[in-house]
Design a protein around this motif. Structure first.
Motif, PDB file in Angstrom:
ATOM      1  N   ALA A   1       0.832  -1.210   0.000  1.00 17.49           N
ATOM      2  CA  ALA A   1       0.000   0.000   0.000  1.00 17.49           C
ATOM      3  C   ALA A   1       0.865   1.259   0.000  1.00 17.49           C
ATOM      4  CB  ALA A   1      -0.927  -0.011   1.212  1.00 17.49           C
ATOM      5  N   LEU A   2       1.957   1.254   0.780  1.00 21.65           N
ATOM      6  CA  LEU A   2       2.849   2.405   0.833  1.00 21.65           C
ATOM      7  C   LEU A   2       3.529   2.639  -0.513  1.00 21.65           C
ATOM      8  CD1 LEU A   2       4.153   4.603   2.569  1.00 21.65           C
ATOM      9  CD2 LEU A   2       5.927   2.956   3.193  1.00 21.65           C
ATOM     10  N   THR A   3       3.950   1.558  -1.147  1.00 27.17           N
ATOM     11  CA  THR A   3       4.582   1.686  -2.463  1.00 27.17           C
ATOM     12  C   THR A   3       3.601   2.225  -3.491  1.00 27.17           C
ATOM     13  OG1 THR A   3       6.032  -0.194  -1.959  1.00 27.17           O
ATOM     14  CG2 THR A   3       5.832   0.429  -4.262  1.00 27.17           C
ATOM     15  N   LEU A   4       2.358   1.698  -3.484  1.00 20.82           N
ATOM     16  CA  LEU A   4       1.343   2.180  -4.417  1.00 20.82           C
ATOM     17  C   LEU A   4       1.033   3.657  -4.172  1.00 20.82           C
ATOM     18  CD1 LEU A   4      -1.136  -0.840  -4.417  1.00 20.82           C
ATOM     19  CD2 LEU A   4       0.391  -0.155  -6.258  1.00 20.82           C
ATOM     20  N   GLN A   5       0.991   4.072  -2.892  1.00 17.12           N
ATOM     21  CA  GLN A   5       0.720   5.471  -2.579  1.00 17.12           C
ATOM     22  C   GLN A   5       1.836   6.369  -3.119  1.00 17.12           C
ATOM     23  OE1 GLN A   5       0.331   6.255   1.601  1.00 17.12           O
ATOM     24  NE2 GLN A   5      -0.038   8.427   1.343  1.00 17.12           N
ATOM     25  N   LYS A   6       3.084   5.983  -2.892  1.00 15.35           N
ATOM     26  CA  LYS A   6       4.204   6.780  -3.399  1.00 15.35           C
ATOM     27  C   LYS A   6       4.186   6.845  -4.925  1.00 15.35           C
ATOM     28  CE  LYS A   6       7.400   5.956   0.460  1.00 15.35           C
ATOM     29  NZ  LYS A   6       8.703   5.345   0.838  1.00 15.35           N
ATOM     30  N   PHE A   7       3.898   5.714  -5.547  1.00 15.73           N
ATOM     31  CA  PHE A   7       3.855   5.694  -7.013  1.00 15.73           C
ATOM     32  C   PHE A   7       2.724   6.596  -7.520  1.00 15.73           C
ATOM     33  CE2 PHE A   7       2.817   3.971 -11.202  1.00 15.73           C
ATOM     34  CZ  PHE A   7       4.073   3.833 -11.759  1.00 15.73           C
ATOM     35  N   GLY A   8       1.568   6.541  -6.839  1.00 15.35           N
ATOM     36  CA  GLY A   8       0.443   7.381  -7.239  1.00 15.35           C
ATOM     37  C   GLY A   8       0.710   8.857  -7.040  1.00 15.35           C
ATOM     38  N   GLU A   9       1.593   9.199  -6.084  1.00 18.43           N
ATOM     39  CA  GLU A   9       1.933  10.598  -5.836  1.00 18.43           C
ATOM     40  C   GLU A   9       3.008  11.113  -6.775  1.00 18.43           C
ATOM     41  OE1 GLU A   9       3.014  10.521  -1.761  1.00 18.43           O
ATOM     42  OE2 GLU A   9       0.929  10.584  -1.019  1.00 18.43           O
ATOM     43  N   GLY A  10       3.474  10.245  -7.692  1.00 22.91           N
ATOM     44  CA  GLY A  10       4.418  10.716  -8.701  1.00 22.91           C
ATOM     45  C   GLY A  10       5.827  10.183  -8.568  1.00 22.91           C
ATOM     46  N   ALA A  11       6.120   9.396  -7.521  1.00 22.84           N
ATOM     47  CA  ALA A  11       7.459   8.808  -7.376  1.00 22.84           C
ATOM     48  C   ALA A  11       7.535   7.567  -8.258  1.00 22.84           C
ATOM     49  CB  ALA A  11       7.734   8.473  -5.914  1.00 22.84           C
ATOM     50  N   LEU A  12       7.743   7.781  -9.550  1.00 24.90           N
ATOM     51  CA  LEU A  12       7.685   6.679 -10.515  1.00 24.90           C
ATOM     52  C   LEU A  12       8.844   5.704 -10.382  1.00 24.90           C
ATOM     53  CD1 LEU A  12       6.604   8.710 -13.690  1.00 24.90           C
ATOM     54  CD2 LEU A  12       5.162   7.531 -12.028  1.00 24.90           C
ATOM     55  N   HIS A  13       9.864   6.059  -9.627  1.00 24.52           N
ATOM     56  CA  HIS A  13      11.029   5.185  -9.504  1.00 24.52           C
ATOM     57  C   HIS A  13      10.839   4.096  -8.452  1.00 24.52           C
ATOM     58  CE1 HIS A  13      11.436   8.205  -6.348  1.00 24.52           C
ATOM     59  NE2 HIS A  13      12.146   7.315  -5.666  1.00 24.52           N
ATOM     60  N   VAL A  14       9.840   4.218  -7.576  1.00 27.75           N
ATOM     61  CA  VAL A  14       9.693   3.246  -6.489  1.00 27.75           C
ATOM     62  C   VAL A  14       9.262   1.886  -7.039  1.00 27.75           C
ATOM     63  CG1 VAL A  14       9.142   5.005  -4.781  1.00 27.75           C
ATOM     64  CG2 VAL A  14       7.305   3.907  -6.035  1.00 27.75           C
ATOM     65  N   ARG A  15       9.739   0.835  -6.378  1.00 26.68           N
ATOM     66  CA  ARG A  15       9.377  -0.530  -6.765  1.00 26.68           C
ATOM     67  C   ARG A  15       9.094  -1.339  -5.498  1.00 26.68           C
ATOM     68  NH1 ARG A  15       9.284   2.032 -10.618  1.00 26.68           N
ATOM     69  NH2 ARG A  15      10.238   1.683 -12.660  1.00 26.68           N
ATOM     70  N   MET A  16       8.331  -2.401  -5.658  1.00 26.09           N
ATOM     71  CA  MET A  16       8.045  -3.291  -4.527  1.00 26.09           C
ATOM     72  C   MET A  16       9.194  -4.261  -4.313  1.00 26.09           C
ATOM     73  SD  MET A  16       4.051  -4.380  -4.958  1.00 26.09           S
ATOM     74  CE  MET A  16       2.763  -3.147  -5.159  1.00 26.09           C
ATOM     75  N   LYS A  17       9.428  -4.591  -3.043  1.00 29.47           N
ATOM     76  CA  LYS A  17      10.389  -5.650  -2.748  1.00 29.47           C
ATOM     77  C   LYS A  17       9.754  -6.994  -3.089  1.00 29.47           C
ATOM     78  CE  LYS A  17      11.102  -7.088   1.368  1.00 29.47           C
ATOM     79  NZ  LYS A  17      11.486  -7.215   2.798  1.00 29.47           N
ATOM     80  N   ARG A  18      10.561  -7.955  -3.367  1.00 32.34           N
ATOM     81  CA  ARG A  18      10.042  -9.263  -3.776  1.00 32.34           C
ATOM     82  C   ARG A  18       9.628 -10.069  -2.537  1.00 32.34           C
ATOM     83  NH1 ARG A  18      11.025  -9.726  -9.060  1.00 32.34           N
ATOM     84  NH2 ARG A  18      12.661  -8.413  -9.960  1.00 32.34           N
ATOM     85  N   PHE A  19       8.495 -10.754  -2.642  1.00 33.18           N
ATOM     86  CA  PHE A  19       7.930 -11.492  -1.507  1.00 33.18           C
ATOM     87  C   PHE A  19       7.910 -13.000  -1.782  1.00 33.18           C
ATOM     88  CE2 PHE A  19       5.843  -7.295  -1.423  1.00 33.18           C
ATOM     89  CZ  PHE A  19       6.284  -6.869  -0.189  1.00 33.18           C
ATOM     90  N   GLY A  20       8.920 -13.512  -2.442  1.00 35.54           N
ATOM     91  CA  GLY A  20       8.974 -14.945  -2.699  1.00 35.54           C
ATOM     92  C   GLY A  20       8.212 -15.322  -3.955  1.00 35.54           C
ATOM     93  N   SER A  21       7.779 -16.588  -3.996  1.00 33.58           N
ATOM     94  CA  SER A  21       7.137 -17.116  -5.214  1.00 33.58           C
ATOM     95  C   SER A  21       5.632 -17.310  -5.035  1.00 33.58           C
ATOM     96  CB  SER A  21       7.785 -18.448  -5.603  1.00 33.58           C
ATOM     97  OG  SER A  21       7.671 -19.385  -4.539  1.00 33.58           O
TER      98      SER A  21
ATOM     99  N   ALA B   1       6.991  -4.639 -13.139  1.00 27.54           N
ATOM    100  CA  ALA B   1       7.044  -4.589 -14.611  1.00 27.54           C
ATOM    101  C   ALA B   1       6.138  -3.477 -15.142  1.00 27.54           C
ATOM    102  CB  ALA B   1       6.637  -5.942 -15.185  1.00 27.54           C
ATOM    103  N   MET B   2       4.933  -3.381 -14.573  1.00 27.11           N
ATOM    104  CA  MET B   2       3.995  -2.341 -15.003  1.00 27.11           C
ATOM    105  C   MET B   2       4.549  -0.949 -14.696  1.00 27.11           C
ATOM    106  SD  MET B   2       0.239  -1.473 -13.437  1.00 27.11           S
ATOM    107  CE  MET B   2       1.085  -0.807 -11.987  1.00 27.11           C
ATOM    108  N   ALA B   3       5.119  -0.778 -13.498  1.00 22.94           N
ATOM    109  CA  ALA B   3       5.647   0.523 -13.103  1.00 22.94           C
ATOM    110  C   ALA B   3       6.798   0.950 -14.016  1.00 22.94           C
ATOM    111  CB  ALA B   3       6.125   0.468 -11.655  1.00 22.94           C
ATOM    112  N   SER B   4       7.628   0.013 -14.395  1.00 24.29           N
ATOM    113  CA  SER B   4       8.740   0.346 -15.300  1.00 24.29           C
ATOM    114  C   SER B   4       8.208   0.816 -16.650  1.00 24.29           C
ATOM    115  CB  SER B   4       9.643  -0.873 -15.479  1.00 24.29           C
ATOM    116  OG  SER B   4      10.224  -1.258 -14.244  1.00 24.29           O
ATOM    117  N   ASN B   5       7.186   0.133 -17.160  1.00 22.61           N
ATOM    118  CA  ASN B   5       6.609   0.538 -18.442  1.00 22.61           C
ATOM    119  C   ASN B   5       5.951   1.918 -18.356  1.00 22.61           C
ATOM    120  OD1 ASN B   5       7.384  -1.854 -19.672  1.00 22.61           O
ATOM    121  ND2 ASN B   5       5.469  -2.901 -19.183  1.00 22.61           N
ATOM    122  N   ILE B   6       5.193   2.145 -17.266  1.00 23.60           N
ATOM    123  CA  ILE B   6       4.523   3.446 -17.094  1.00 23.60           C
ATOM    124  C   ILE B   6       5.550   4.564 -16.951  1.00 23.60           C
ATOM    125  CG2 ILE B   6       3.088   4.803 -15.525  1.00 23.60           C
ATOM    126  CD1 ILE B   6       1.477   2.303 -14.964  1.00 23.60           C
TER     127      ILE B   6
END
Length: 406
Positions: free
Chosen positions: A162-182, A194-199
């Motif tokens: 949720a925090l990552t999505l909020q930052k991304f929505g506020e314009g911090a396009l460089h933020v990414r989620m940490k990986r949570f396993g498989s 992948a979506m954030a990188s494309n956007i």
């Protein structure tokens, strides 16, 4: 209320219910065992008294076996610390049902100077089932706790997501989620990254393109203005000046909208009063005749926001009011933390959302100058600040108001 709080409350309710059920089950089972043994002991006591009175040891031994009773030898040591559950005196003697320190039920018969202390050996089976039920209940409680901890472990990454999505929505396009396993959360984080990188690539590419276009357009526009000034007065000079100014204004407004849409422009929040905002907006509007605007300030107040962007928004409302009013002056009114720009005219036919769409204009304004972008920019600036834009039409006035929350 957060998901964690809801789960924690649900866990507490479930745990409380389990503990309550466990306590009630123990009490009911204990009461049932006690009732059955009491009934059996009282029924057997009459016949055992008879054997004691007749001093018939063989019959007494046989009767004890038939009742599955066990004779307890060291009666004095056993009686110490025992609790009396039931007591009754009769013509034969005295009957007592006791509970020893280990929780076992005993039958004590007193006849003259003789006493007999026995125990029903079948009660062990009842206690075994009683203990097994208790163990199962506690095992269930343990499983409930483990399940709660596992669920908490699974949903804990949701806070980071949720925090990552909020930052991304506020314009911090460089933020990414940490990986949570498989697991599913891991797939979600990979998909988002992948979506954030494309956007990010698309927005930055479009932003560079529009910035370059704006820069390239301003150079020929400036040259065109200079060339027109160097030319003598001609038949089409004013028309060309007007067309070039409109192209310049359109380019600027399109770039402003793009910055607001991309959410890349961060607000420079400061504190200023309403008079400062109005003064800045009027200076941007380049109003030479002060009689065109009438100002009423009933309740001055302080605003926390970006003075540059808010003055652009208020300037656009003033420009629209001057452009479309049927009778001047227009009115700027300040009260109750609201700045309203009012102009005379017929009531607007559409809702506010219609006029805030890019290039939207009323049916009766097709001959007016402009591109229908002003209110779109106003709406985006107001929304970015968390303020509210409204439209009211009554008594011959059309009023656009910005509610500036504290």
């Amino acid at each position: 209320m957060s998901i964690f709080t809801k789960l924690f409350l649900l866990f507490l309710v479930s745990l409380s219910l389990m503990l309550f059920v466990s306590r009630e089950t123990n009490q009911l089972t204990q009461a049932k065992i006690e009732m059955l043994l009491k009934e059996k002991y009282l029924q057997a006591s009459t016949e055992l008294f008879r054997d004691l009175a007749n001093d018939d040891q063989a019959s007494l031994t046989k009767r004890l076996q038939s009742f599955n009773f066990e004779l307890i030898a060291e009666s004095q040591s056993v009686l110490e610390g025992s609790q009396t559950i039931y007591e009754k005196s009769s013509s034969f003697g005295e009957v007592k049902i006791l509970m020893d320190t280990k929780g076992r039920y005993l039958l004590l018969l007193s006849y003259l100077d003789e006493s007999l202390l026995v125990r029903d050996i079948t009660q062990e089976e009842g206690f075994y089932h009683f203990d097994r039920v208790s163990y199962l209940i506690f095992a269930d409680i343990f499983v409930l706790i483990i399940t709660f901890l596992m669920v908490i472990k699974l949903i804990f990454p949701l806070k980071q997501i949720a925090l990552t999505l909020q930052k991304f929505g506020e314009g911090a396009l460089h933020v990414r989620m940490k990986r949570f396993g498989s697991n599913e959360l891991g797939k979600l984080s990979n998909t988002f990254n992948a979506m954030a990188s494309n956007i990010e690539a698309l927005i930055l590419s479009r932003q560079r393109l529009l910035r370059d276009i704006g820069h390239e357009l301003r150079t020929p526009l400036a040259k065109s203005k200079l060339a027109l000034e160097m030319l003598g007065e001609g038949k089409y000079q004013q028309s060309l000046k007007k067309a070039i100014s409109q192209i310049d204004e359109l380019t600027k407004e399109l770039l402003d909208i793009e910055r607001l849409n991309a959410n890349m422009e961060q607000l420079n929040l400061t504190r200023f009063n309403a008079e400062t905002l109005i003064s800045e907006s009027l200076s941007r509007a380049l109003i030479e005749d002060e009689s065109l605007v009438e100002l009423h300030i009933d309740e001055p107040f302080e605003i926390k926001g970006d003075l540059n962007y808010l003055s652009i928004a208020l300037k656009n409302l003033i420009d629209n009011a001057l452009k479309y009013t049927t009778q001047k002056p227009i009115l700027i009114e300040v009260k109750e933390r609201t700045i309203s720009v009012k102009s005379r005219g017929e009531a607007l036919k559409h809702a506010l959302e219609y006029y805030c769409e890019p290039f939207a204009q009323g049916d009766d304004t097709r001959g007016a100058e402009g591109f229908g972008l002003g209110l779109s920019i106003v709406k985006k600036i107001v929304q970015k600040h968390g303020f509210k834009l409204s439209l009211t039409c009554k008594e011959g006035w059309n009023s656009f108001s910005i509610r500036l929350f504290s």
